[in-house]
Each structure stands twice: as structure tokens, then as C-alpha cells.
Design an enzyme around this catalytic site. Structure first.
Site, short mmCIF file in Angstrom:
data_model
loop_
_atom_site.label_atom_id
_atom_site.label_comp_id
_atom_site.label_asym_id
_atom_site.label_seq_id
_atom_site.Cartn_x
_atom_site.Cartn_y
_atom_site.Cartn_z
N ASP A 1 -51.25 -52.05 -64.00
CA ASP A 1 -50.13 -51.50 -64.26
C ASP A 1 -49.38 -52.01 -64.94
O ASP A 1 -48.03 -53.49 -64.57
CB ASP A 1 -49.88 -51.31 -62.61
CG ASP A 1 -48.20 -50.32 -62.96
OD1 ASP A 1 -47.86 -50.46 -63.31
OD2 ASP A 1 -47.76 -50.48 -61.50
N ALA B 1 -46.35 -51.81 -66.66
CA ALA B 1 -45.43 -51.31 -67.17
C ALA B 1 -44.47 -52.69 -68.05
O ALA B 1 -43.41 -52.44 -68.87
CB ALA B 1 -44.05 -50.71 -66.52
N TYR C 1 -48.64 -29.09 -81.77
CA TYR C 1 -48.93 -29.10 -80.40
C TYR C 1 -50.36 -29.69 -80.17
O TYR C 1 -50.67 -30.68 -79.45
CB TYR C 1 -49.33 -27.56 -80.37
CG TYR C 1 -49.82 -27.27 -78.61
CD1 TYR C 1 -48.66 -26.54 -77.48
CD2 TYR C 1 -50.63 -27.64 -78.51
CE1 TYR C 1 -48.99 -26.93 -76.72
CE2 TYR C 1 -51.22 -27.41 -76.86
CZ TYR C 1 -50.53 -27.08 -76.14
OH TYR C 1 -50.43 -26.94 -74.85
N PHE D 1 -46.34 -51.35 -56.87
CA PHE D 1 -44.96 -51.04 -57.35
C PHE D 1 -45.12 -49.58 -56.46
O PHE D 1 -45.77 -48.64 -55.60
CB PHE D 1 -45.19 -50.05 -58.86
CG PHE D 1 -43.97 -49.52 -58.91
CD1 PHE D 1 -42.44 -50.58 -59.24
CD2 PHE D 1 -43.64 -48.10 -59.31
CE1 PHE D 1 -41.12 -49.83 -59.16
CE2 PHE D 1 -42.26 -47.47 -59.41
CZ PHE D 1 -41.13 -48.28 -59.56
N ASP D 2 -43.86 -48.78 -55.85
CA ASP D 2 -43.51 -48.11 -54.57
C ASP D 2 -44.53 -46.07 -55.12
O ASP D 2 -44.86 -45.79 -54.45
CB ASP D 2 -42.05 -47.47 -54.37
CG ASP D 2 -40.89 -47.34 -55.83
OD1 ASP D 2 -41.80 -47.43 -57.34
OD2 ASP D 2 -40.30 -46.85 -55.18
N HIS E 1 -36.03 -43.97 -50.91
CA HIS E 1 -34.98 -44.86 -51.38
C HIS E 1 -33.79 -43.65 -52.26
O HIS E 1 -32.95 -44.06 -52.32
CB HIS E 1 -35.20 -45.47 -51.35
CG HIS E 1 -36.68 -46.35 -52.82
ND1 HIS E 1 -37.41 -45.87 -52.96
CD2 HIS E 1 -36.13 -46.59 -54.06
CE1 HIS E 1 -37.89 -45.63 -54.25
NE2 HIS E 1 -36.54 -46.26 -55.28
N LYS F 1 -40.38 -48.91 -69.49
CA LYS F 1 -40.01 -50.66 -69.61
C LYS F 1 -40.31 -51.26 -70.84
O LYS F 1 -39.60 -51.39 -72.01
CB LYS F 1 -40.62 -51.05 -68.52
CG LYS F 1 -40.75 -50.31 -66.91
CD LYS F 1 -39.79 -49.84 -66.50
CE LYS F 1 -39.81 -48.98 -65.14
NZ LYS F 1 -41.30 -49.00 -64.55
C1 LIG Z 1 -40.97 -47.98 -63.64
C2 LIG Z 1 -42.70 -48.36 -63.25
C3 LIG Z 1 -44.03 -47.27 -62.41
C4 LIG Z 1 -43.59 -46.00 -62.85
O1 LIG Z 1 -42.99 -45.86 -64.07
P1 LIG Z 1 -41.95 -45.16 -64.10
O2 LIG Z 1 -42.20 -44.65 -65.76
O3 LIG Z 1 -41.33 -44.39 -63.38
O4 LIG Z 1 -42.48 -43.13 -64.26
C5 LIG Z 1 -45.35 -48.05 -61.74
N1 LIG Z 1 -44.90 -49.40 -61.92
C6 LIG Z 1 -44.30 -50.43 -62.04
C7 LIG Z 1 -44.63 -51.90 -61.76
C8 LIG Z 1 -43.01 -49.85 -62.80
O5 LIG Z 1 -42.14 -51.05 -63.21
#
Ligand SMILES: *Cc1c(COP(=O)(O)O)cnc(C)c1O
Length: 458
Positions: free
Chosen positions: A214, A216, A72, A124-125, A449, A257
Site C-alpha cells: 500500500d 501512498a 477514451y 489503513f482505514d 470518523h 499523496k
Molecule cells: C490515503 C491512503 C489510502 C486511500 O487512498 P485514497 O486516495 O484516499 O482513496 C490507502 N492507504 C494509505 C496508506 C493511505 O494513506
């Protein structure tokens, strides 16, 4: 004869996939309210919905799973992950989360207040969602060339420095941080140059602001810097990553990703105050500090994935496949965001279905047609994904209207790319017969979406 290019791996395990008939697909689509998110995966032949968590792990990652420490608190797997992240990014403080949006939720709970303004290249969304749901504003400072889908430029993901400076000079006191998405997903998987990251850092310093990446697809971004930016061709991907992150104060990461795992994410930062602030939110939202939202074994697999995916050969194999698909689209004359990005081909639907008005969502219509054609599932990255303006509640038609064909990592072969391209060509060839789009029957207020219900118009 020149030895041709081939993948930097071989296949040890396979997963059968199934074709279907057009008749079956038409029924399934209707049942799914013409929203491909609501299809069952078994109803899909080649799944290009997303590259998020859909990749294949390596034998080393599967081996690492068995070695996961499920303690844990203070699990060995956490420290393996933390040390790997620190080695790649230089960030000392690491908080695991169950995925990228959870990292946003935890960090933004501490950093973003009502009325704040968060500028960046293109949010990103989920990032936009986590800002707007806190009654703050996400301001995209996207370079204008990103909108010209046919223009070949090496770094269409860049932040527009003039726009950024304007936001900063007018609203400095309302800005908690600047966020740069690498690669720029919303603008078509386009990379951000090292020079641009350096300039963002300079302006941020001038106004006393911190910068979040960000991240990813940070490894794909590093690959593009190596291949396209002067001065980097002899640097390793890991060296390039270290320099990129030297211009940031922290990162949110969707490990689904470039982490090469099926689920996971994290926050990393060089600042203890951010770590201390985020700590208060990770425990109630995600879990204890040394696991956040992750299993020990998943942290172990992620540590291996991060190391593998910051090796040149792995990235070259991936980007080569994207370039192969794009070369087929070139051959057939199908317009997409050029040059092809790191993780997906973004088909410019407004240039394909020219007879469909934007109010009838051309990219969503093309997504539906492509599925009907060959069981290929793409994803609308366009007017539906853009949601409504939070103040006026009007649809946002200001951006681009793409069908994204995201390619999972290490999952499909180049033969699958040929199928995708042929199906697109068939739809493209009958584009002038497609004259009506879709209308919304039901939608959620945010991130609509995923769950939107649609009806085809006739
Ligand atoms: C996928 C993504 C996110 C969110 O990540 P999740 O793992 O899907 O929650 C944030 N920013 C970018 C650029 C992404 O491609």
C-alpha cells in the site's frame, strides 16, 4: 557562517487564507457536530486535516495538464503514466483508478473472499474497510515498539516478522496476500526498512504468498531508508524505490499523496494473472483500462508528479518542514509519536489530556480544542477512526489515540508551522482544565470518523 536550509522551489502562485474569531469557530464547530470533517474549508485557517490531494502542483505539472490526451482508449497520457510507473517500480501492468481506495476496491474484488485473512504491518482505514466489508479479516502485525510513542527508533513502521510468521503458519490457506503499508500511516507515518521488506518477501516466498505494498507514501519511505538505513546513503531515491518494489508483487497507490496530484490512484503489478483478474472489476467500477477513474490530463500531471517526488531535493524539503515543526513541539514539551514521520506529526492525546477517559475520546477532544484555539484543523487518528469490532460491535480501544497534523506538500511555509506549534502550546498549557471529552450521537457502521456526530460532555 553555515548557509541555512531552504526549500528546493520558489512560489509562483498564492492562495489567500483567512483567520477567524474564537466566537465564530465555536459556532461553526457546533454546526459541524464537533466533527471537523463537517466544517467548511473557509472556516479553517491552517488545514492539517490531511496531506491527501491537498498539495501544490508544480509549473511542470500544470503545463502537463494542458498536454493531456483525453482519448477514451489508448491515450498517450496513459502510456506516459504507465512508463513512469514501470520505470520507478519495475511493475509492467498498470490500472489507473480515481483514488487509492478505488485501487483497493478493484484489486480486492478479485483477490479477497469471505473468511480470508490479510496480514500486514498496520492496515489503513480504507484498506481495512475493503477487507472487512468482504467479510474477511485484516490482521495487524505491527511491531510492539510502534506503540511506545516516546521511543526513538528509525523504522517503527516495520512488520513484526514473528507475528506475521505465526499468522501464516496457522492460516496459510486463508491468506490471499500480505499487505505492507509504506510508510505506515496508522502507526504514525513511520517508515519500513529495506531489511524488513526483504524479510517479508522471504517469508511470503516460504509460504507461497504474494506481497502488495500500500504505497501512498513510498517516496517518503525511500527517503527515510536513504537517511537512516546502512548501505543506502549513496543511492538515489529512484534506485531505492526500484529495490523496495523488487520485494513486492503489486501495489495499490493513492496518488493524492506521493504522486503530488489532487486526485488519482492506480494498481500496478508484475503479474499478468492479477492484471487480468482486476480488469474484470475496473471496467464496471472505474472506467476503461487506459483511464480507470482519471482524466487524461490528470494522468499526465501524475506522471510528472511521480518523477518530481522521487527526487531527493523535493523530499528533503518536505521532511525538513516536518522536522522543524517537531523541533518546536520538543521545545514546548508536547508529546508526539517519535521520531516525527514523513507526512504528519501525531500528537499523543492520551499523554496530553490525561484527565479524559478513553470512552470520551481524548484525541477527538484535542482536535476540537486545537480548532477552537486558532482555526487549525487536525484529524483524529484514534479510537473513533478505529471503528467498532465487526463481531462484538465494541469500540476498539486497543490502539493509539492520536491527533494527526498532516502537512500538505509544498503548501504552507515554516511560519505556518510556528502558528501550529504555538496554538498547540496554548492548549497544552491549559490541559489540566480540560476534564471532559465528547460522546457519539450518531455513527456509520464503517469508516465512521468521516460522518460521526458528536456532543461535548460537561
Ligand atoms: C490515503 C491512503 C489510502 C486511500 O487512498 P485514497 O486516495 O484516499 O482513496 C490507502 N492507504 C494509505 C496508506 C493511505 O494513506
Amino acid at each position: 557562517m553555515e548557509i541555512p536550509f531552504a526549500e528546493a522551489w520558489k512560489i509562483k502562485m498564492i492562495e489567500p487564507i483567512r483567520k477567524s474569531s474564537r466566537e465564530e469557530r465555536e459556532k461553526w464547530l457546533k454546526d459541524a457536530n464537533y466533527n471537523v470533517f463537517q466544517l467548511k474549508a473557509d472556516q479553517v485557517y491552517i488545514d492539517c486535516l490531511t496531506d491527501s490531494g491537498t498539495g501544490a502542483m508544480s509549473d511542470r505539472q500544470w503545463a502537463a495538464l494542458m498536454m493531456g490526451d483525453e482519448s477514451y482508449a489508448g491515450a498517450r497520457s496513459f502510456y506516459e503514466l504507465k512508463d513512469t510507473i514501470t520505470e520507478i517500480t519495475g511493475f509492467e501492468f498498470v490500472i489507473p483508478t480515481h483514488q487509492g481506495r478505488a485501487a483497493e476496491n478493484v484489486l480486492f474484488s478479485y483477490l479477497v473472499k469471505a473468511g480470508d485473512i490479510v496480514p500486514g504491518n498496520s492496515h489503513f482505514d480504507t484498506t481495512k474497510g475493503h477487507i472487512e466489508s468482504r467479510k474477511a479479516f485484516a490482521v495487524d502485525c505491527t511491531v510492539d515498539i510502534a506503540k511506545d510513542t516516546q521511543l526513538e527508533a528509525p523504522f517503527k513502521g516495520n512488520v513484526d516478522i514473528k507475528k506475521l510468521e505465526k499468522v501464516l503458519s496457522e492460516n496459510a490457506d486463508k491468506i490471499p496476500f500480505i499487505i505492507v503499508t509504506i510508510t505506515n500511516n496508522t502507526a504514525g507515518g513511520q517508515p519500513v526498512s529495506m531489511e524488513n521488506l526483504r524479510e517479508v518477501k522471504k517469508i511470503a516466498d516460504k509460504y507461497g504468498k504474494r506481497v502488495i505494498f500500500d504505497s501512498a507514501r513510498f517516496a517518503e519511505n525511500a527517503y527515510f531508508i536513504k537517511m537512516r538505513e546502512e548501505g543506502y546513503k549513496d543511492k538515489t531515491i529512484k534506485e531505492i524505490c526500484r529495490e523496495m518494489f523488487s520485494y513486492a508483487d503489486g501495489m495499490t497507490m493513492s496518488a493524492k499523496k506521493d504522486g503530488l496530484v489532487n486526485m488519482g490512484g492506480f494498481i500496478a503489478t508484475r503479474w499478468e494473472d492479477w492484471y487480468e483478474g482486476a480488469k474484470a472489476f475496473v471496467i464496471p467500477f472505474e472506467g476503461y483500462l487506459t483511464y480507470g477513474g482519471m482524466n487524461g490530463r490528470d494522468m499526465a500531471a501524475l506522471a510528472v508528479g511521480l518523477k518530481e517526488n522521487t527526487e531527493f531535493d523535493m523530499l528533503e524539503t518536505r521532511i525538513h518542514q516536518l522536522e522543524f515543526l517537531a523541533s518546536l513541539l520538543d521545545e514546548y514539551g508536547i508529546p508526539y509519536q517519535r521520531p516525527v514521520g514523513g507526512h504528519a506529526v501525531f500528537i499523543d492525546a492520551s499523554k496530553v489530556l490525561t484527565k479524559i477517559p478513553k470512552e470520551e475520546f481524548p484525541a477527538q477532544t484535542l482536535t476540537v480544542e486545537l480548532y477552537k484555539e486558532a482555526g487549525i484543523r487536525g484529524c483524529e487518528i484514534g479510537y473513533i477512526l478505529a471503528d467498532r469490532d465487526p463481531v462484538t460491535r465494541e469500540n476498539r480501544f486497543g490502539g493509539l489515540d492520536f491527533v494527526r497534523l498532516a502537512i500538505p506538500r509544498r503548501t504552507y511555509t515554516d511560519n505556518h508551522m510556528k502558528v501550529i506549534a504555538a496554538a498547540l502550546k496554548n492548549v497544552y498549557d491549559r490541559r489540566n482544565e480540560i476534564t471532559r471529552g465528547v460522546e457519539i450521537v450518531w455513527e456509520a457502521e464503517l469508516m465512521r470518523h468521516f460522518t460521526v456526530k458528536l456532543r461535548p460532555l460537561s
